[in-house]
Design an enzyme around this catalytic site. Structure first.
Site, PDB file in Angstrom:
ATOM      1  N   CYS A 162      11.725  13.494 -51.646  1.00 22.63           N
ATOM      2  CA  CYS A 162      12.042  12.213 -52.272  1.00 22.63           C
ATOM      3  C   CYS A 162      11.227  11.922 -53.530  1.00 22.63           C
ATOM      4  CB  CYS A 162      11.876  11.089 -51.258  1.00 22.63           C
ATOM      5  SG  CYS A 162      13.022  11.266 -49.857  1.00 22.63           S
ATOM      6  N   HIS A 299       7.035   3.014 -54.170  1.00 24.87           N
ATOM      7  CA  HIS A 299       7.926   3.935 -53.465  1.00 24.87           C
ATOM      8  C   HIS A 299       8.529   3.254 -52.241  1.00 24.87           C
ATOM      9  CE1 HIS A 299       9.556   7.584 -51.718  1.00 24.87           C
ATOM     10  NE2 HIS A 299       8.902   7.330 -50.597  1.00 24.87           N
ATOM     11  N   LYS A 329      13.958  -0.401 -53.875  1.00 23.51           N
ATOM     12  CA  LYS A 329      14.681   0.100 -52.702  1.00 23.51           C
ATOM     13  C   LYS A 329      15.120  -1.034 -51.781  1.00 23.51           C
ATOM     14  CE  LYS A 329      12.499   4.687 -52.540  1.00 23.51           C
ATOM     15  NZ  LYS A 329      11.433   4.545 -53.571  1.00 23.51           N
ATOM     16  N   HIS A 334      17.119   3.773 -50.013  1.00 23.09           N
ATOM     17  CA  HIS A 334      16.340   4.925 -50.482  1.00 23.09           C
ATOM     18  C   HIS A 334      17.271   5.969 -51.081  1.00 23.09           C
ATOM     19  CE1 HIS A 334      13.392   7.787 -51.145  1.00 23.09           C
ATOM     20  NE2 HIS A 334      13.015   8.100 -49.916  1.00 23.09           N
ATOM     21  N   PHE A 391       7.080   9.377 -53.367  1.00 24.14           N
ATOM     22  CA  PHE A 391       6.456  10.240 -52.370  1.00 24.14           C
ATOM     23  C   PHE A 391       7.544  10.907 -51.525  1.00 24.14           C
ATOM     24  CE2 PHE A 391       3.423   6.400 -52.397  1.00 24.14           C
ATOM     25  CZ  PHE A 391       2.786   6.835 -53.542  1.00 24.14           C
ATOM     26  N   PHE A 393       8.609  13.929 -48.046  1.00 22.44           N
ATOM     27  CA  PHE A 393       8.252  14.785 -46.923  1.00 22.44           C
ATOM     28  C   PHE A 393       7.450  15.991 -47.412  1.00 22.44           C
ATOM     29  CE2 PHE A 393      11.759  13.745 -43.555  1.00 22.44           C
ATOM     30  CZ  PHE A 393      11.073  12.604 -43.209  1.00 22.44           C
TER      31      PHE A 393
END
Length: 406
Positions: A162, A299, A329, A334, A391, A393
């Protein structure tokens, strides 16, 4: 070192399919989240998503070009068309300056699944079609844009979960800063179809506030219960300041800082230290103190743990100056691989129009978000310098800093 400026932006998102539409949605705090009946039929735990219109490209692109475009590639083509137009680019300028392309993209699920279904059912790979391979590769967006727009510079896809779209802009910034490129078409693209989100839904990471779709994404709110997926595409055209001035291009903003880091920990659980390193690196690269940041596009995705750690990281770095903070968001959901690029577009629209978009649905701040200066309503404000966080995974972090060019 070259100065790096933004000369064009384009957007295709659930907030609108043009810059004007998206600007108005941001100012009004309008949500693009809907209830998707197809997801409900497929057995999704959460049928919520951001949604965009399906592009109609017949008559715009020829058949050969169309069949190689995956869903997210179609979005990216349209956002790039808009960006090229407002950057005042044409084929001659692109050719003479050897423009490159860097896009963030980390999946092409629909193309892969549809090809696999045909092979399993028909037992004949030739029925998949000649465009399938170009749709199914992760580099589908950059390979198609490079071909359609005849780009001759750098050409590859950034796959960083992301943070992909943000890293694409950051890498382009470095290439231009160090004189390796004059101009790069950067961005991020995200497919919206259910196939791309089934395994995320399986992790129970999505909001189940299904009776209130537009209120489901609630970053920093104490009662948040998960994120809402979304998608589309965003394009950010960057050039050296010298090149932009030489051709009389519009200069929308200057990129002055890029910071990145890895958490070095759990594959899906964030921490505070990683984001802090990215934030501090971006400030060092920009050569400015934290106190000069007027606005932070967080984020914050509306997950309980993620928002908590980012709030702590922001307080650690900006606790002394408390710039305005919001997460777009809350309106878009997202946008995953595209988010780092779209949020630069959203932030730049705010900078151009002197306002900070609201963090909608924030009714009860939790202990950590209460320490931040979060805009819960639209704030009319001059923004000289802003920072955008992304940010992902695997613990990948990216922070970009933009400055108004006066």
């Amino acid at each position: 070192m070259n100065r790096v400026v933004i000369t064009g932006i384009g957007i295709y998102s659930c907030l609108g399919t043009s810059l004007d539409q998206v600007r108005d949605s941001l100012f009004q705090g309008k949500s693009g989240i809907v209830f998707d009946e197809e997801r409900k039929i497929m057995g999704f735990r959460s049928p919520l998503t951001g949604m965009v219109e399906k592009p109609v490209l017949k008559g715009i692109l020829d058949r050969r070009q169309r069949i190689g475009l995956a869903e997210q590639g179609e979005y990216a083509y349209l956002s790039t068309l808009e960006a090229i137009k407002n950057a005042k680019l044409d084929e001659e300028i692109i050719d003479r300056n050897e423009f490159g392309v860097l896009f963030g993209n980390d999946s092409s699920a629909r193309a892969v699944i549809e090809a696999t279904d045909i092979i399993r059912e028909k037992k004949d790979t030739t029925l998949v079609g000649s465009g399938s391979v170009f749709q199914s590769m992760n580099s589908t967006v950059t390979m198609n844009l490079a071909t359609i727009f005849k780009l001759k510079g750098v050409n590859f896809t950034v796959s960083g979960a992301c943070a992909s779209g943000s890293h694409a802009i950051g890498i382009g910034y470095f290439l231009i800063k160090h004189g390796l490129q004059k101009g790069v078409i950067c961005g991020g693209a995200q497919e919206i179809n259910p196939f791309s989100m089934g395994n995320f839904d399986a992790l129970s990471t999505f909001s189940v506030r299904v009776d209130e779709p537009t209120r489901a994404s609630r970053p920093f709110d104490k009662n948040r219960d998960g994120l809402v997926p979304s998608g589309g595409a965003a394009t950010v055209i960057i050039e050296s300041y010298e090149s932009a001035v030489e051709r009389g291009a519009p200069i929308l903003a200057e990129i002055i800082g890029y910071g990145f880091s890895s958490n070095g920990g759990h594959i899906s659980q964030p921490n505070v230290e990683g984001p802090v390193r990215a934030l501090e690196m971006s400030l060092r690269d920009a050569g400015i103190p934290a106190s000069l940041i007027d606005y932070v596009n967080a984020h914050a995705t509306s997950t309980p743990v993620g928002d908590m750690y980012e709030a702590r990281a922001l307080d650690s770095v900006f606790g002394g100056s408390k710039p305005l903070v919001s997460s777009t968001k809350s309106m878009t959901g997202h946008e995953c691989w595209m988010a780092g690029a779209s949020e630069i577009v959203y932030s730049l629209l705010m900078m151009q129009n002197d306002f900070v978009a609201p963090n909608i649905n924030l009714e009860t701040p939790d202990e950590d978000s209460a320490k931040l200066n979060i805009a819960t309503k639209t704030v009319e404000k001059n923004i000289d310098t802003l920072l955008s966080n992304s940010f992902g995974f695997g613990g990948t972090n990216s922070s970009l800093i933009l400055k108004k060019v006066k």
